[in-house]
Enzyme design. Structure first.
Site, PDB file in Angstrom:
ATOM      1  N   GLU A  89       5.076  -3.186   3.199  1.00  0.00           N
ATOM      2  CA  GLU A  89       5.469  -4.681   2.645  1.00  0.00           C
ATOM      3  C   GLU A  89       5.727  -4.562   1.099  1.00  0.00           C
ATOM      4  O   GLU A  89       4.929  -3.805   0.484  1.00  0.00           O
ATOM      5  CB  GLU A  89       4.247  -5.570   2.933  1.00  0.00           C
ATOM      6  CG  GLU A  89       3.784  -5.651   4.446  1.00  0.00           C
ATOM      7  CD  GLU A  89       2.337  -6.118   4.772  1.00  0.00           C
ATOM      8  OE1 GLU A  89       1.733  -6.669   3.712  1.00  0.00           O
ATOM      9  OE2 GLU A  89       2.133  -5.987   5.947  1.00  0.00           O
ATOM     10  N   CYS A 102       4.944  -6.864  -6.224  1.00  0.00           N
ATOM     11  CA  CYS A 102       3.910  -5.727  -5.669  1.00  0.00           C
ATOM     12  C   CYS A 102       4.597  -4.876  -4.799  1.00  0.00           C
ATOM     13  O   CYS A 102       4.964  -5.356  -3.629  1.00  0.00           O
ATOM     14  CB  CYS A 102       2.841  -6.904  -5.267  1.00  0.00           C
ATOM     15  SG  CYS A 102       1.351  -5.778  -4.415  1.00  0.00           S
ATOM     16  N   CYS A 109      -2.700   3.574   5.233  1.00  0.00           N
ATOM     17  CA  CYS A 109      -3.439   4.016   4.019  1.00  0.00           C
ATOM     18  C   CYS A 109      -4.653   4.932   4.658  1.00  0.00           C
ATOM     19  O   CYS A 109      -5.042   4.664   5.805  1.00  0.00           O
ATOM     20  CB  CYS A 109      -4.083   2.819   3.192  1.00  0.00           C
ATOM     21  SG  CYS A 109      -5.119   3.259   1.776  1.00  0.00           S
ATOM     22  N   CYS A 113     -11.118   1.484   3.441  1.00  0.00           N
ATOM     23  CA  CYS A 113     -11.826   0.200   3.007  1.00  0.00           C
ATOM     24  C   CYS A 113     -12.244  -0.632   4.177  1.00  0.00           C
ATOM     25  O   CYS A 113     -11.139  -1.139   4.714  1.00  0.00           O
ATOM     26  CB  CYS A 113     -11.228  -0.465   1.634  1.00  0.00           C
ATOM     27  SG  CYS A 113     -10.987   0.500   0.230  1.00  0.00           S
ATOM     28  N   CYS A 116      -9.815  -4.288   4.339  1.00  0.00           N
ATOM     29  CA  CYS A 116      -8.336  -4.199   4.230  1.00  0.00           C
ATOM     30  C   CYS A 116      -8.002  -3.739   5.511  1.00  0.00           C
ATOM     31  O   CYS A 116      -7.995  -3.141   6.151  1.00  0.00           O
ATOM     32  CB  CYS A 116      -8.187  -3.175   3.211  1.00  0.00           C
ATOM     33  SG  CYS A 116      -6.300  -2.929   2.914  1.00  0.00           S
ATOM     34  N   CYS A 330      -2.101  -7.853   1.522  1.00  0.00           N
ATOM     35  CA  CYS A 330      -2.893  -6.590   2.094  1.00  0.00           C
ATOM     36  C   CYS A 330      -2.309  -6.293   3.508  1.00  0.00           C
ATOM     37  O   CYS A 330      -3.398  -6.081   4.330  1.00  0.00           O
ATOM     38  CB  CYS A 330      -4.295  -6.767   1.906  1.00  0.00           C
ATOM     39  SG  CYS A 330      -4.683  -7.590   0.229  1.00  0.00           S
TER      40      CYS A 330
HETATM   41  N1  SAH Z   1      -5.365   1.377  -2.876  1.00  0.00           N
HETATM   42  C1  SAH Z   1      -5.086   0.659  -4.001  1.00  0.00           C
HETATM   43  C2  SAH Z   1      -3.965  -0.387  -4.098  1.00  0.00           C
HETATM   44  C3  SAH Z   1      -3.754  -1.122  -2.958  1.00  0.00           C
HETATM   45  S1  SAH Z   1      -4.897  -2.242  -2.408  1.00  0.00           S
HETATM   46  C4  SAH Z   1      -6.226  -0.053  -4.388  1.00  0.00           C
HETATM   47  O1  SAH Z   1      -7.492   0.227  -3.572  1.00  0.00           O
HETATM   48  O2  SAH Z   1      -6.598  -0.581  -5.470  1.00  0.00           O
HETATM   49  C5  SAH Z   1      -4.557  -3.606  -3.463  1.00  0.00           C
HETATM   50  C6  SAH Z   1      -5.966  -4.438  -3.829  1.00  0.00           C
HETATM   51  O3  SAH Z   1      -6.076  -5.381  -2.661  1.00  0.00           O
HETATM   52  C7  SAH Z   1      -7.130  -3.824  -3.937  1.00  0.00           C
HETATM   53  O4  SAH Z   1      -7.913  -4.140  -5.012  1.00  0.00           O
HETATM   54  C8  SAH Z   1      -7.898  -3.896  -2.591  1.00  0.00           C
HETATM   55  O5  SAH Z   1      -9.161  -3.439  -2.665  1.00  0.00           O
HETATM   56  C9  SAH Z   1      -7.647  -5.258  -2.338  1.00  0.00           C
HETATM   57  N2  SAH Z   1      -7.799  -5.783  -0.943  1.00  0.00           N
HETATM   58  C10 SAH Z   1      -7.721  -5.229  -0.039  1.00  0.00           C
HETATM   59  N3  SAH Z   1      -7.613  -5.774   1.191  1.00  0.00           N
HETATM   60  C11 SAH Z   1      -8.221  -7.250   0.665  1.00  0.00           C
HETATM   61  C12 SAH Z   1      -8.721  -8.423   1.341  1.00  0.00           C
HETATM   62  N4  SAH Z   1      -8.703  -8.448   2.525  1.00  0.00           N
HETATM   63  N5  SAH Z   1      -8.888  -9.408   0.588  1.00  0.00           N
HETATM   64  C13 SAH Z   1      -8.540  -9.185  -0.893  1.00  0.00           C
HETATM   65  N6  SAH Z   1      -8.336  -8.214  -1.515  1.00  0.00           N
HETATM   66  C14 SAH Z   1      -8.054  -7.074  -0.658  1.00  0.00           C
END
Ligand code: SAH
Length: 337
Positions: A89, A102, A109, A113, A116, A330
């Site tokens: 994406e 972006c 990944c 997390c 996510c 995300c």
């Molecule tokens: N792996 C990297 C970049 C990709 S994620 C990182 O962790 O920074 C991009 C951002 O979106 C990160 O800050 C991540 O924690 C956040 N993110 C992921 N899922 C999310 C969600 N459901 N709501 C809000 N932010 C989210």
């Protein structure tokens, strides 16, 4: 067949001299690629004989658009597909300071997390630097808009794919190519400490964002498994060292999750950690993901969180949510497809 977008200018010149051409042809081809051409035939100053040779060895790896969603606010979210079927994406956004994209650095990944969507099926594969460049070029072709800012904040963990991230930055920054200023690039990491150190040395002008999402180790390791390997205090020390070395501010991303990390005491604890650091906190209203239990914190508690940080001298903003009407967050588009 190789993706010609993966070659930097020097490698391209070498490849072409290998084919019996003069090195300046490398620069000419590189210039065309930076403009986003999708076929060699469009390279009008390149002799037909060379175009034939190029076609035998290379393809131009611009991804194909599988799905496109446009929001009322101008946000465009794309599901792109590369030649081998891998999908990622990218999101195009309009800001007062200009247009931004972006991009993803991996398909899927492996960081895990828990809030996510990108990580739910694990890592499919790394993207190459040329594929990341392809996301930018394909989005520019699609929107017909200039894109002056790139954030590597889509699917994937950029520091889990450091070599190709670094190739991408060098490719897009090349003055004969896309010519994007290093200060117009932001890399976001979940907190891989060796990556932060290496990045600070190699690319001190590129902006760094760190996804923190917690005020301490205990809360962070509940939502971010990476914290078990790279612990909170150590991460903070690495960030502090980064800001001192580069004199650049770090943006800490903090998705505010109801009942998890949104209390007043969380805000105070976070402020204590960031005191005196060249830092800025970006509060992100959580995007609720299907299949995950987390709830967005109430607007009121986000504002209280912000006030608490501000009173303690920490710079903080609440992220404007663009494209909320199109699931522009995300890893959700790839999964819903
Ligand atoms: N792996 C990297 C970049 C990709 S994620 C990182 O962790 O920074 C991009 C951002 O979106 C990160 O800050 C991540 O924690 C956040 N993110 C992921 N899922 C999310 C969600 N459901 N709501 C809000 N932010 C989210």
């Amino acid at each position: 067949m190789n993706n010609i977008l993966d070659l930097n200018r020097k490698e391209l010149a070498e490849a072409l001299t290998g084919l019996g051409e003069k090195p300046f042809r490398g620069t000419q081809v590189f210039e065309w690629l930076g403009r986003g051409v999708s076929s060699f035939a469009e390279m009008t100053n390149i002799p037909a004989s060379l175009i034939t040779k190029l076609k035998e060895d290379y393809y131009i790896g611009l991804p194909e658009v599988v799905k496109k969603q446009e929001s009322k606010d101008g946000t465009v979210k794309c599901l792109f597909r590369f030649k081998d079927g891998t999908e990622v994406e990218s999101v195009f956004m309009k800001y007062s300071y200009g247009n931004s994209i972006c991009i993803s650095s991996q398909s899927g990944c492996r960081m895990g997390c828990t809030f996510c969507a990108s990580t739910m099926d694990g890592l499919e594969r790394n993207l190459t630097g040329g594929e990341m460049l392809g996301e930018v070029l394909a989005m520019r072709n699609l929107t017909e808009e200039e894109i002056g800012h790139v954030v590597i904040m889509g699917m994937g963990e950029p520091f889990d794919n450091y070599e190709e991230l670094s190739r991408f930055i060098n490719l897009i920054h090349d003055e004969k190519g896309y010519n994007l200023g290093l200060r117009n690039i932001t890399v976001s990491t979940c907190g891989i400490i060796p990556g932060i150190k290496e990045f600070g040395d190699a690319f001190p002008q590129v902006n760094l964002a760190v996804s923190l999402h917690a005020p301490n180790q205990e809360i962070r390791q509940r939502t971010m498994p990476v914290a078990k390997k790279y612990e909170y205090e150590e991460l903070m020390a690495a960030c502090r060292e980064y800001t001192e070395k580069t004199r650049r501010r770090i943006t800490f991303e903090y998705a505010v999750i109801d009942g998890v990390n949104d209390s007043e005491s969380c805000a105070k604890e976070l402020a204590d950690h960031l005191k005196g650091m060249l830092a800025h906190v970006n509060l992100i209203p959580l995007n609720e993901v299907k299949g995950r239990d987390y709830k967005q914190a109430a607007g009121e508690s986000v504002r209280r969180f912000k006030d608490t940080l501000e009173r303690r001298g920490v710079a903080v903003t609440i992220r404007r949510t663009l494209g909320a009407d199109i699931d522009a967050a995300c890893g959700q588009l790839r999964r819903n497809n």
